[in-house]
Design a protein around this motif. Structure first.
Motif, PDB file in Angstrom:
ATOM      1  N   VAL B 132       0.629  -0.857  -0.306  1.00  0.00           N
ATOM      2  CA  VAL B 132      -0.172  -0.011  -0.131  1.00  0.00           C
ATOM      3  C   VAL B 132       0.866   1.613  -0.252  1.00  0.00           C
ATOM      4  CG1 VAL B 132      -1.289   1.424   1.292  1.00  0.00           C
ATOM      5  CG2 VAL B 132      -2.284  -1.505   1.193  1.00  0.00           C
ATOM      6  N   PRO B 133       0.336   1.913  -0.744  1.00  0.00           N
ATOM      7  CA  PRO B 133       1.553   3.041  -0.750  1.00  0.00           C
ATOM      8  C   PRO B 133       1.590   3.542   0.174  1.00  0.00           C
ATOM      9  CG  PRO B 133       0.280   3.287  -2.800  1.00  0.00           C
ATOM     10  CD  PRO B 133      -0.173   2.273  -2.154  1.00  0.00           C
ATOM     11  N   GLY B 134       2.717   4.260   1.049  1.00  0.00           N
ATOM     12  CA  GLY B 134       2.706   4.825   2.694  1.00  0.00           C
ATOM     13  C   GLY B 134       4.507   5.227   2.868  1.00  0.00           C
ATOM     14  N   SER B 135       4.641   5.156   4.275  1.00  0.00           N
ATOM     15  CA  SER B 135       6.289   5.167   4.140  1.00  0.00           C
ATOM     16  C   SER B 135       6.886   4.632   3.735  1.00  0.00           C
ATOM     17  CB  SER B 135       6.605   5.980   5.871  1.00  0.00           C
ATOM     18  OG  SER B 135       5.633   4.841   6.695  1.00  0.00           O
ATOM     19  N   GLU B 150       1.564  14.212   2.504  1.00  0.00           N
ATOM     20  CA  GLU B 150       0.853  14.782   1.785  1.00  0.00           C
ATOM     21  C   GLU B 150       1.172  14.064  -0.011  1.00  0.00           C
ATOM     22  OE1 GLU B 150       2.250  18.735   2.810  1.00  0.00           O
ATOM     23  OE2 GLU B 150       0.263  18.910   3.974  1.00  0.00           O
ATOM     24  N   ALA B 151       1.991  13.910  -0.298  1.00  0.00           N
ATOM     25  CA  ALA B 151       2.197  12.973  -0.910  1.00  0.00           C
ATOM     26  C   ALA B 151       1.494  12.005  -1.845  1.00  0.00           C
ATOM     27  CB  ALA B 151       4.540  12.465  -1.227  1.00  0.00           C
ATOM     28  N   ILE B 152       1.352  10.506  -0.926  1.00  0.00           N
ATOM     29  CA  ILE B 152       0.280  10.059  -0.654  1.00  0.00           C
ATOM     30  C   ILE B 152      -1.636   9.880  -0.714  1.00  0.00           C
ATOM     31  CG2 ILE B 152       1.885   8.366  -0.475  1.00  0.00           C
ATOM     32  CD1 ILE B 152       0.470   7.503   2.355  1.00  0.00           C
ATOM     33  N   GLY B 153      -1.276  11.772  -0.223  1.00  0.00           N
ATOM     34  CA  GLY B 153      -3.089  11.865  -0.614  1.00  0.00           C
ATOM     35  C   GLY B 153      -3.755  11.445   0.622  1.00  0.00           C
ATOM     36  N   PHE B 154      -4.880  11.795   1.529  1.00  0.00           N
ATOM     37  CA  PHE B 154      -5.517  11.913   2.690  1.00  0.00           C
ATOM     38  C   PHE B 154      -6.957  11.325   1.593  1.00  0.00           C
ATOM     39  CE2 PHE B 154      -3.275  15.720   3.950  1.00  0.00           C
ATOM     40  CZ  PHE B 154      -2.526  14.553   5.294  1.00  0.00           C
ATOM     41  N   PRO B 155      -7.415  10.359   2.657  1.00  0.00           N
ATOM     42  CA  PRO B 155      -6.809  10.078   4.032  1.00  0.00           C
ATOM     43  C   PRO B 155      -5.675   9.328   3.870  1.00  0.00           C
ATOM     44  CG  PRO B 155      -8.760   8.751   3.378  1.00  0.00           C
ATOM     45  CD  PRO B 155      -8.925   9.500   2.075  1.00  0.00           C
ATOM     46  N   VAL B 156      -4.974   9.177   4.944  1.00  0.00           N
ATOM     47  CA  VAL B 156      -3.950   8.001   5.664  1.00  0.00           C
ATOM     48  C   VAL B 156      -3.932   7.763   7.032  1.00  0.00           C
ATOM     49  CG1 VAL B 156      -1.723   9.339   4.228  1.00  0.00           C
ATOM     50  CG2 VAL B 156      -1.950  10.099   7.003  1.00  0.00           C
ATOM     51  N   ALA B 172      -6.094   9.607   9.827  1.00  0.00           N
ATOM     52  CA  ALA B 172      -6.265  11.185   9.308  1.00  0.00           C
ATOM     53  C   ALA B 172      -6.709  11.689   7.903  1.00  0.00           C
ATOM     54  CB  ALA B 172      -5.024  11.557   9.551  1.00  0.00           C
ATOM     55  N   GLU B 173      -8.223  12.591   8.061  1.00  0.00           N
ATOM     56  CA  GLU B 173      -8.618  13.143   6.794  1.00  0.00           C
ATOM     57  C   GLU B 173      -7.933  14.297   6.430  1.00  0.00           C
ATOM     58  OE1 GLU B 173     -11.079  11.313   5.146  1.00  0.00           O
ATOM     59  OE2 GLU B 173     -11.489   9.800   7.015  1.00  0.00           O
ATOM     60  N   THR B 174      -7.270  14.867   6.859  1.00  0.00           N
ATOM     61  CA  THR B 174      -6.454  16.462   6.107  1.00  0.00           C
ATOM     62  C   THR B 174      -5.506  16.505   7.725  1.00  0.00           C
ATOM     63  OG1 THR B 174      -8.156  17.717   8.460  1.00  0.00           O
ATOM     64  CG2 THR B 174      -8.779  16.915   6.381  1.00  0.00           C
ATOM     65  N   TYR B 199       4.482   4.087  10.818  1.00  0.00           N
ATOM     66  CA  TYR B 199       4.651   4.062   9.888  1.00  0.00           C
ATOM     67  C   TYR B 199       3.581   5.053   8.810  1.00  0.00           C
ATOM     68  CZ  TYR B 199       2.223  -0.647   9.371  1.00  0.00           C
ATOM     69  OH  TYR B 199       1.632  -1.680   8.942  1.00  0.00           O
ATOM     70  N   LEU B 200       3.349   4.854   8.021  1.00  0.00           N
ATOM     71  CA  LEU B 200       1.659   5.275   7.354  1.00  0.00           C
ATOM     72  C   LEU B 200       1.301   4.830   6.254  1.00  0.00           C
ATOM     73  CD1 LEU B 200       2.697   9.156   6.585  1.00  0.00           C
ATOM     74  CD2 LEU B 200       1.284   8.452   8.543  1.00  0.00           C
ATOM     75  N   GLU B 201       0.607   5.027   6.151  1.00  0.00           N
ATOM     76  CA  GLU B 201      -0.224   3.729   4.812  1.00  0.00           C
ATOM     77  C   GLU B 201      -1.771   4.796   4.081  1.00  0.00           C
ATOM     78  OE1 GLU B 201       0.658  -0.493   5.405  1.00  0.00           O
ATOM     79  OE2 GLU B 201      -1.506  -0.014   5.775  1.00  0.00           O
ATOM     80  N   LYS B 202      -1.414   4.635   3.028  1.00  0.00           N
ATOM     81  CA  LYS B 202      -2.943   4.995   2.392  1.00  0.00           C
ATOM     82  C   LYS B 202      -3.764   3.979   2.729  1.00  0.00           C
ATOM     83  CE  LYS B 202      -4.781   6.816  -2.577  1.00  0.00           C
ATOM     84  NZ  LYS B 202      -4.706   8.057  -2.176  1.00  0.00           N
ATOM     85  N   VAL B 203      -4.927   5.109   2.435  1.00  0.00           N
ATOM     86  CA  VAL B 203      -6.752   4.292   3.030  1.00  0.00           C
ATOM     87  C   VAL B 203      -7.015   3.957   1.531  1.00  0.00           C
ATOM     88  CG1 VAL B 203      -8.987   4.584   3.686  1.00  0.00           C
ATOM     89  CG2 VAL B 203      -6.982   5.494   5.670  1.00  0.00           C
ATOM     90  N   ILE B 204      -6.895   2.345   1.135  1.00  0.00           N
ATOM     91  CA  ILE B 204      -8.165   2.097   0.384  1.00  0.00           C
ATOM     92  C   ILE B 204      -9.147   1.831   0.402  1.00  0.00           C
ATOM     93  CG2 ILE B 204      -8.385   0.434  -1.355  1.00  0.00           C
ATOM     94  CD1 ILE B 204      -5.156   1.499  -1.585  1.00  0.00           C
TER      95      ILE B 204
END
Lengths: 80, 466
Positions: B132-135, B150-156, B172-174, B199-204
């Motif tokens: 999943v796109p993320g850190s 910001e690069a992968i886009g919200f929500p994350v 996080a929505e924003t 770590y961060l992941e884009k929300v699918i």
């Protein structure tokens, strides 16, 4: 003074604290009001609050933290 | 070295399943149990049983010393950890091996690497498995985190590396919300898991849960195709299928090949499952995590492939080479498993640890019931609510669903409230029949269809419940 008993409707494990690193909901000698939480019962990995149905003072806990308990067992005596 | 005596460090239906696999292999069994499980079916079925402590899992099934002592006393030469409890505890696996006993599962180091979400994600990336796109690994500081978000886009999703089973996750929505949640999440993860790594992941937003079963002996690795487990309540699976009807053959091939690549990259030994999110609009799949143990839903894979996964795990732990080549493994028909839990679906899935008054078990073609029940059994309240798994198979998905309806209506567990009525209702649902589901499908369905789950209470039932 008359004594009232708070019983568990559920089987499971009794907890006197909301979390392991937090203080007990009530200690003997504490004031308790109707609706106050006196402990938690864990049944099949879900947690249920046990509340007092009377106003009074906590006399004694008859179940200790982490004790296995059965339905109908007395958890706390309250002097009313 | 051959295994002569297997200790089962678990309970319930999976303990029964492991005893059966061991007995089929001619291996004697030792069942450890808490005082609350003295009357359990597993204790009754095993060749020997050793009590290891009081009801609470922390004082029995999670007590490493007590389990190792039971192994020593009984002369067990292997330990099967099942699922849950100590199954993915690397220190336990190390301690078992250090005691000269075979652990039925991968090495402590493999469990450690795959149990840490950030390390596992890096291993997947290195093996060429889409993530999943993320850190890329753990976050170093807040400004780096913000830039990635910001690069992968919200929500994350902000995830704790030591979390799992749905715990330690925030969405996080924003960007503003992200700032607040990221620092809170670090402090909480540190307190809850003793490790503040995030770590961060884009929300699918709309995804299916698809997972691939693999087997490895450290040298050779095969997959046993996939399962779909999109029907979940509170992130717990309730209905699982194999194969995933939604996958096109070439996607299935890529997905399963990616799982084998990951298993190979960590020299995997044992049975394991690699979990993915699948986007049925784009056809993309993303690695989520690897489970280094047998899973609850393994029987659907056994039904479509004819492989005894638990027996395979035991053979691998005995040092035997994998008996299967990839070309030996193919899909035959379709299988569905539903989880029969001691919960009342008409009453918010309230746990119901009652006494089994009368038990009628379904049977006939294409029906398997893996369970821990017998008439007169008092369900202990101290463990999870899974009583058993009803597994049905048929030539097609439609055929399997027809069998599910038949088998679920044959199943009677008088004296208990179970999730069986949920499955009878789901089996009639048009969207489910068309396979149009995703991981967030079931919870709103339960709200909309509440009346299908509640029978009118008779006076007798009302009395019994009060």
């Amino acid at each position: 003074m008359p004594t009232s008993e708070i019983r568990t409707p559920l089987p499971g494990t009794f907890y006197r604290k909301p979390a392991p690193d937090q203080p007990a909901y009530k200690e003997p000698g504490d004031q308790v009001a109707k609706g106050d939480v006196i402990g938690l019962v864990e049944v099949m990995k879900s947690f249920h609050e046990i509340r007092s149905d009377v106003d009074g003072v906590v006399k004694a806990f008859l179940a200790e933290n982490e004790d296995p308990i059965s339905p109908g067992q007395v958890l706390v005596e309250v002097e009313t | 070295m051959p295994i002569n005596k297997l200790l089962i460090a678990n309970r319930g239906e999976i303990a029964v399943r492991i005893i059966r696999a061991a007995r089929d292999l001619g291996i004697r069994t030792v069942q450890v149990y808490s005082s609350a499980d003295a009357q359990s079916l597993a204790v009754e079925l095993a060749d020997e049983a050793v009590e290891i402590g009081p009801p609470q899992a922390a004082k029995s099934y999670l007590k490493v010393d007590a389990i190792l002592e039971a192994a020593r006393q009984s002369g067990a030469d292997a330990i099967h950890p099942g699922y849950g409890f100590l199954a993915e505890n690397a220190e336990f696996a190390d301690a078992v091996e250090a005691a000269g006993v075979a652990f039925v599962g991968p090495s402590g180091d493999t469990i450690r690497a795959m149990g840490d979400k950030a390390t596992a994600r890096r291993a997947a990336k290195n093996a060429g498995v889409p993530t999943v796109p993320g850190s890329d690994g753990l976050l170093e500081d807040l400004s780096e985190a913000r830039a990635i978000a910001e690069a992968i886009g919200f929500p994350v999703m902000i995830k704790a590396t030591a979390g799992g089973g749905g715990r330690g996750i925030r969405v996080a929505e924003t960007a503003v919300e992200f700032e607040q949640l990221a620092s809170q999440a670090a402090a909480e993860a540190k307190a809850a898991f003793g490790d503040g790594g995030l770590y961060l992941e884009k929300v699918i937003e709309r995804a299916r849960h698809i997972e691939v079963q693999i087997l490895g002996d450290g040298q050779r690795f095969v997959h046993c195709f996939e399962r779909e487990c999109s029907l979940q309540r509170r992130r717990q699976k309730v209905w699982e299928e194999a194969p995933a009807a939604v996958l096109a053959p070439d996607t299935r091939e890529q997905l399963c090949a990616s799982a084998v690549a990951l298993a190979k990259s960590v020299d995997y030994r044992g049975a394991g499952t690699i979990e993915y999110l699948y986007d049925d609009v784009t056809g993309a799949f993303y690695f989520i995590e690897m489970n280094t143990r047998i899973q609850v839903e393994h029987p659907v894979t056994e039904q479509i492939t004819g492989i005894d996964l638990v027996a395979e795990m035991i053979r691998i732990a005995a040092g035997e080479p994998l008996s299967l080549r990839q070309s030996d493994i193919s899909i035959s028909g379709h299988a569905i498993e539903v989880r029969i839990n001691a919960e009342d679906p008409a009453n918010g899935f309230m746990p119901f640890p009652g006494v089994v008054a009368d038990l009628r078990v379904p049977g006939g073609p294409g029906v398997r019931f893996d369970h821990m029940l017998y008439s007169g059994y008092q369900i202990p309240p101290f463990y999870d609510s899974l009583l058993g798994k009803l597994i049905v198979s048929g030539e097609t998905r439609e055929h399997a669903i027809a069998r599910l309806k038949r088998a679920a209506s044959e199943l009677q567990t008088d004296g208990l409230k179970t999730t069986t009525p949920l499955f009878l209702a789901l089996a009639e649902d048009e969207e489910l029949l068309r396979g149009q589901v995703h991981t967030r499908w079931l919870e709103p369905w339960l709200e909309t269809n509440a009346e299908k789950l509640s029978k009118p209470l008779t006076l007798a039932e009302g009395d019994a419940a009060s």
